[in-house]
Design an enzyme around this catalytic site. Structure first.
Site, PDB file in Angstrom:
ATOM      1  N   GLN A   1       0.847  -1.195   0.000  1.00 13.23           N
ATOM      2  CA  GLN A   1       0.000   0.000   0.000  1.00 13.23           C
ATOM      3  C   GLN A   1       0.883   1.247   0.000  1.00 13.23           C
ATOM      4  OE1 GLN A   1      -2.389   0.557   3.553  1.00 13.23           O
ATOM      5  NE2 GLN A   1      -3.858   1.842   2.471  1.00 13.23           N
ATOM      6  N   THR A   2       0.699   2.101  -1.014  1.00 12.86           N
ATOM      7  CA  THR A   2       1.497   3.327  -1.110  1.00 12.86           C
ATOM      8  C   THR A   2       0.677   4.581  -0.870  1.00 12.86           C
ATOM      9  OG1 THR A   2       1.179   3.352  -3.503  1.00 12.86           O
ATOM     10  CG2 THR A   2       3.207   2.324  -2.673  1.00 12.86           C
TER      11      THR A   2
ATOM     12  N   HIS B   1      -4.778   5.373   2.217  1.00 13.20           N
ATOM     13  CA  HIS B   1      -6.233   5.483   2.153  1.00 13.20           C
ATOM     14  C   HIS B   1      -6.726   4.186   1.516  1.00 13.20           C
ATOM     15  CE1 HIS B   1      -9.686   8.566   1.308  1.00 13.20           C
ATOM     16  NE2 HIS B   1     -10.188   7.354   1.462  1.00 13.20           N
TER      17      HIS B   1
ATOM     18  N   HIS C   1      -8.419   1.635  -0.717  1.00 11.61           N
ATOM     19  CA  HIS C   1      -8.989   1.743  -2.062  1.00 11.61           C
ATOM     20  C   HIS C   1      -8.922   0.389  -2.756  1.00 11.61           C
ATOM     21  CE1 HIS C   1      -4.703   2.697  -2.491  1.00 11.61           C
ATOM     22  NE2 HIS C   1      -4.773   2.268  -3.734  1.00 11.61           N
TER      23      HIS C   1
ATOM     24  N   HIS D   1      -8.617  -1.386  -6.424  1.00  9.62           N
ATOM     25  CA  HIS D   1      -8.278  -1.254  -7.840  1.00  9.62           C
ATOM     26  C   HIS D   1      -9.232  -2.159  -8.618  1.00  9.62           C
ATOM     27  CE1 HIS D   1      -4.190   0.617  -7.499  1.00  9.62           C
ATOM     28  NE2 HIS D   1      -4.283   0.106  -6.270  1.00  9.62           N
TER      29      HIS D   1
END
Length: 163
Positions: free
Chosen positions: A94-95, A98, A100, A102
């Site tokens: 995770q970069t 938040h 999310h 894909h």
């Protein structure tokens, strides 16, 4: 759609023009650097760093919107399948800080080896940290144009169902 001019997406600011659907608790938006054509994201509106910190209502809404978006993207991009991906935490890749999802439309032969998509997602995530993204990222105008096209798929059909 909301009258908001922008949203916070982890450590980034997301322009409302890049959002194509908004429910009570989630937004769906186009990707700055799509891995495949039609690669979009769905995220809770509230900034939530980890999946475990979401409320039951946010989890439910996130996945209902993800399902809805997938159904329309499938028709729009004529794709028979999807890769749905969520990295939860730094060690998982995770970069953006938040939660999310894909949503990546898939077609036969889009990658030499089917699981190469995960390598491409990792490259995508790594590119978000470049000091000078240059031509690797799409312009705000390109993103707004794609969102406008997608927004038309949802505006009349679903607005009452998701707000």
């Amino acid at each position: 759609m909301s009258s908001a001019s922008c949203y916070t997406f982890g450590q980034y600011v997301l322009k409302a023009s890049q959002v194509f659907i908004r429910s009570r608790l989630s937004i769906a938006f186009v990707n700055r650097k799509p891995v495949v054509p039609g690669h979009v994201l769905v995220s809770p509106i509230r900034v939530v760093h980890r999946f475990r910190d979401m409320t039951i209502e946010e989890v439910s809404d996130l996945f209902l919107v993800s399902q809805l978006v997938s159904m329309e993207i499938q028709t729009h991009h004529l794709c028979p399948s999807f890769t749905l991906s969520m990295q939860d935490g730094k060690e998982a890749g995770q970069t953006v800080h938040h939660v999310h999802v894909h949503i990546l439309p898939r077609k036969a032969g889009d990658f030499q080896n089917n699981d190469d998509i995960y390598t491409e997602i990792e490259k995508h995530n790594d590119s978000l940290h470049l000091d000078n993204p240059g031509d690797q990222w799409r312009s705000d105008e390109e993103m707004a144009e794609e969102a406008s096209i997608l927004r038309k798929l949802f505006d009349k059909k679903y607005t009452q169902n998701i707000e």
